[in-house]
Design a protein around this motif. Structure first.
Motif, PDB file in Angstrom:
ATOM      1  N   ALA A 146      -5.818  -5.549  17.624  1.00 33.78           N
ATOM      2  CA  ALA A 146      -6.373  -4.966  16.405  1.00 33.78           C
ATOM      3  C   ALA A 146      -7.656  -5.649  15.959  1.00 33.78           C
ATOM      4  N   ALA A 147      -7.743  -6.978  16.132  1.00 38.16           N
ATOM      5  CA  ALA A 147      -8.911  -7.725  15.651  1.00 38.16           C
ATOM      6  C   ALA A 147     -10.188  -7.371  16.407  1.00 38.16           C
ATOM      7  N   LEU A 153      -8.110   0.503  10.677  1.00 39.58           N
ATOM      8  CA  LEU A 153      -6.726   0.236  11.062  1.00 39.58           C
ATOM      9  C   LEU A 153      -5.844   0.689   9.904  1.00 39.58           C
ATOM     10  N   GLN A 154      -4.816   1.454  10.203  1.00 34.08           N
ATOM     11  CA  GLN A 154      -4.058   2.121   9.156  1.00 34.08           C
ATOM     12  C   GLN A 154      -2.659   1.543   8.962  1.00 34.08           C
ATOM     13  N   PRO A 155      -2.166   1.559   7.728  1.00 25.85           N
ATOM     14  CA  PRO A 155      -0.793   1.126   7.471  1.00 25.85           C
ATOM     15  C   PRO A 155       0.203   2.181   7.930  1.00 25.85           C
ATOM     16  N   ALA A 156       1.458   1.798   7.998  1.00 29.21           N
ATOM     17  CA  ALA A 156       2.486   2.705   8.517  1.00 29.21           C
ATOM     18  C   ALA A 156       2.622   3.975   7.696  1.00 29.21           C
ATOM     19  N   GLU A 157       2.288   3.910   6.412  1.00 25.12           N
ATOM     20  CA  GLU A 157       2.464   5.081   5.547  1.00 25.12           C
ATOM     21  C   GLU A 157       1.262   6.027   5.563  1.00 25.12           C
ATOM     22  N   TYR A 163      -6.456   7.371  18.274  1.00 21.62           N
ATOM     23  CA  TYR A 163      -7.096   6.230  18.938  1.00 21.62           C
ATOM     24  C   TYR A 163      -8.310   5.749  18.151  1.00 21.62           C
ATOM     25  N   LEU A 164      -8.893   6.595  17.309  1.00 22.42           N
ATOM     26  CA  LEU A 164     -10.021   6.200  16.466  1.00 22.42           C
ATOM     27  C   LEU A 164      -9.576   5.557  15.155  1.00 22.42           C
ATOM     28  N   ALA A 165      -8.353   5.832  14.734  1.00 24.43           N
ATOM     29  CA  ALA A 165      -7.799   5.269  13.496  1.00 24.43           C
ATOM     30  C   ALA A 165      -6.329   4.943  13.739  1.00 24.43           C
ATOM     31  N   PRO A 166      -6.074   3.876  14.510  1.00 21.92           N
ATOM     32  CA  PRO A 166      -4.706   3.581  14.939  1.00 21.92           C
ATOM     33  C   PRO A 166      -3.881   2.855  13.876  1.00 21.92           C
ATOM     34  N   TYR A 167      -2.582   2.888  14.083  1.00 21.70           N
ATOM     35  CA  TYR A 167      -1.658   2.064  13.308  1.00 21.70           C
ATOM     36  C   TYR A 167      -2.024   0.603  13.531  1.00 21.70           C
ATOM     37  N   ARG A 168      -2.130  -0.165  12.458  1.00 22.92           N
ATOM     38  CA  ARG A 168      -2.627  -1.536  12.565  1.00 22.92           C
ATOM     39  C   ARG A 168      -1.717  -2.450  13.372  1.00 22.92           C
ATOM     40  N   ASP A 169      -0.418  -2.139  13.416  1.00 25.88           N
ATOM     41  CA  ASP A 169       0.524  -2.948  14.196  1.00 25.88           C
ATOM     42  C   ASP A 169       0.967  -2.205  15.461  1.00 25.88           C
ATOM     43  N   TYR A 170       0.067  -1.405  16.021  1.00 25.63           N
ATOM     44  CA  TYR A 170       0.413  -0.614  17.203  1.00 25.63           C
ATOM     45  C   TYR A 170       0.852  -1.485  18.372  1.00 25.63           C
ATOM     46  N   ASP A 171       0.387  -2.713  18.431  1.00 26.66           N
ATOM     47  CA  ASP A 171       0.803  -3.565  19.542  1.00 26.66           C
ATOM     48  C   ASP A 171       2.300  -3.828  19.530  1.00 26.66           C
TER      49      ASP A 171
END
Length: 250
Positions: A146-147, A153-157, A163-171
């Motif tokens: 993410a860094a 980077l988006q929150p779960a809600e 791929y252009l605006a992914p979930y921030r904890d996608y890893d």
């Protein structure tokens, strides 16, 4: 781990008359980039020139194994199963190495339905490779960093993800996919963990240089491709890959 030099995974298929070991690489844009495959080829040429190995790079950008696609993607993501039979017939490989997962969570928070689609796609992939007479070698999904991302980077809600605006904890999603592969959930001849060495590489580089960027966070930079090549050389060919560390990609 699996070593092709033992030929134990090839017992179910006769060596081709040319004597070459044909290895087909399947995957998304990380594989389509081709640099880790070029580095494996370079390492074999430099250190194991006696081996007759043919590496066939057949990655496709945006591809999945699950058949899923996020709404914001500019076109429906291609699925490897739409081309797999043709690739296997054309290449007639002894081994197929497949790297999927990065696109299969479609950059959303974890979902059991998406995970099930990935599991089903990987099981089918492995089964069809083996039915074609090749050994199936699966790579864990590489990490999402993410860094290193430039975009939001988006929150779960959040309302939606891509791929252009992914979930921030996608890893964390990719970690679950990788853990499933490593646990033996898929019927394959070998599973190679590239995720852990890449995470260690990222941590090491950021300790040395806080500004280090792992490509764009999704696609590895050259140093990441070099780590992938080192792992494959070691796990598949018992080759000490240290010589690749300072060598440019051809």
């Amino acid at each position: 781990m699996l070593h092709l030099l033992n030929h134990s995974v090839l017992n179910h298929k006769e060596k081709p008359s040319t004597g070459n070991l044909r290895i087909l690489f399947l995957g998304d844009s990380i594989t389509a980039d081709g640099r880790y495959i070029s580095l494996v080829r370079e390492g074999l040429s430099r250190h194991r020139s006696e081996l007759a190995v043919e590496l066939l790079a057949c990655g496709v950008p945006s591809e999945t194994v699950s058949g899923l696609s996020e709404a914001a993607h500019p076109f429906p993501r291609p699925c490897v199963h739409d081309r797999l039979a043709g690739e296997l017939a054309a290449a007639s490989p002894d081994v197929a190495v497949a790297c999927y997962g990065m696109n299969d969570g479609i950059y959303h928070p974890f979902s059991e339905a998406r995970f099930a689609a990935y599991q089903s796609g990987m099981k089918r992939l492995s089964t069809l490779i083996r039915e074609a007479g090749a050994a199936a070698v699966l790579l864990t999904p590489p990490p999402f960093h993410a860094a290193s991302m430039d975009g939001p980077l988006q929150p779960a809600e959040a309302a939606d993800f891509s791929y252009l605006a992914p979930y921030r904890d996608y890893d964390r999603v990719l970690e679950r996919y990788a853990d499933w592969l490593i646990s033996g959930g898929c019927p394959a001849d070998g599973v190679i963990d590239i995720r852990t060495p890449l995470l260690e590489h990222i941590r090491h580089e950021r300790l040395l240089h806080a500004s280090y960027r792992y490509g764009d966070g999704i696609h590895p930079d050259l140093s990441g491709h070099r780590i992938m090549a080192q792992v494959l050389l070691r796990e598949l060919f018992r080759q000490d890959p240290d010589g690749l560390r300072e060598q440019p990609c051809s």
